[in-house]
Design a protein around this motif. Structure first.
Motif, short mmCIF file in Angstrom:
data_model
loop_
_atom_site.label_atom_id
_atom_site.label_comp_id
_atom_site.label_asym_id
_atom_site.label_seq_id
_atom_site.Cartn_x
_atom_site.Cartn_y
_atom_site.Cartn_z
N SER A 216 2.81 6.88 8.55
CA SER A 216 3.95 5.45 8.97
C SER A 216 4.90 5.55 8.08
O SER A 216 6.13 4.74 8.33
N LEU A 219 7.19 7.74 10.33
CA LEU A 219 7.51 7.12 11.59
C LEU A 219 8.43 5.65 11.33
O LEU A 219 8.10 4.74 12.29
N LEU A 221 7.18 3.14 10.51
CA LEU A 221 6.04 1.77 10.30
C LEU A 221 5.87 1.36 8.66
O LEU A 221 5.70 -0.54 9.01
N LYS A 232 12.82 9.60 8.56
CA LYS A 232 12.27 8.97 9.14
C LYS A 232 12.40 9.38 10.14
O LYS A 232 13.72 9.48 11.17
N VAL A 234 11.45 7.94 13.72
CA VAL A 234 11.73 6.93 14.38
C VAL A 234 11.71 5.65 13.83
O VAL A 234 11.32 5.85 12.57
N GLY A 236 10.13 2.98 13.71
CA GLY A 236 8.45 3.03 14.62
C GLY A 236 8.61 0.93 14.36
O GLY A 236 7.81 0.51 14.94
#
Length: 263
Positions: A216, A219, A221, A232, A234, A236
């Motif tokens: 998490s 990504l 998140l 990171k 992406v 997310g």
């Protein structure tokens, strides 16, 4: 079909091929990670990422068993590691009893224990009774309160020597690999070269035998904070918000569902 890693293949990777480890807490994400990662860690970090707690300490054995079962269901060809939560391995008998629960109630391949020389006798007791163990030294999240925060290790020569002693003690106790967290990169490299088992880094530089990240975090998140060592891959959280916003707008405007989505 993906060929599942074994303790033997993990050990043979030392010094040859960097090992990829990632956390997962459910079947869905585990299934997505299976083809890319050598090992999946069901980390007690779920207590922060998914339960909204400030640290890992209140994670329970029941939680870890539940999430480990789910991960094993989603990634049947992955090497699965179950984090032993705080308070479940303070002595040999409790450690063995709780580790047996993991092996009997889930398909996990091993358990992970935090601690160095002071936990070597417990690791030895487990490995002597058929429990495969992944060690964890350096910054220990389960010790965050007793240490007054998350503190980088290996800043002094004494700490360096202590970490090497920890790694060797855990190796001698029968652990097949270990995680090294929050350790100065040059020291982590020295620790990795001091033992024959793979050393998987998190916030400990590139010159170890592999890397692990909380999914998490990598990504994008989990937004509460991002440790320096996390990359990171992406954003997310942004992607999810945009998708849900679009869904909400289409529901309100009756653009969704269309005929193609209707029985």
């Amino acid at each position: 079909m993906i060929k599942k890693m074994t303790i033997s293949s993990i050990q043979k990777a030392k010094g040859k091929t960097p090992l990829v480890m990632i956390t997962a807490y459910d079947a869905l994400f585990a299934s997505l990670f299976e083809s890319s990662c050598d090992m999946i860690l069901v980390g007690d970090s779920l207590n922060m990422s998914f339960a909204g707690k400030s640290d890992t300490l209140s994670a329970t054995m029941e939680q870890m068993l539940y999430h480990t079962k789910a991960v094993c269901n989603g990634a049947k060809n992955s090497f699965i590691i179950c984090d032993m939560p705080f308070g479940t391995y303070t002595n040999k008998s409790d450690a063995l009893m709780n580790s047996i629960k993991v092996f009997q109630q889930t398909e996990a391949d091993c358990v992970k224990i935090e601690g160095g020389t002071e936990k070597a006798d417990i690791v030895k007791h487990l490995t002597s009774n058929g429990i495969a163990v992944c060690g964890h030294i350096g910054l220990l999240p389960q010790s965050v309160r007793s240490e007054g925060g998350y503190k980088v290790k290996g800043k002094t020569n004494a700490e360096c020597l202590s970490l090497i002693a920890d790694a060797r003690a855990i190796e001698d106790a029968g652990a097949f690999c270990l995680v090294i967290e929050g350790v100065k990169a040059d020291v982590a490299e020295e620790v990795a070269s001091s033992v024959d088992i793979p050393v998987i880094g998190i916030g400990s530089g590139a010159n170890v035998d592999g890397q692990v990240l909380v999914f998490s975090d990598m990504l994008g998140l989990f937004e509460e904070f991002t440790p320096k060592f996390v990359k990171k891959y992406v954003d997310g959280a942004k992607i999810v918000r945009e998708a849900v916003d679009k869904y909400a707008d289409e529901v309100k405007s009756k653009e969704f569902p269309q005929e193609i989505h209707t029985y």
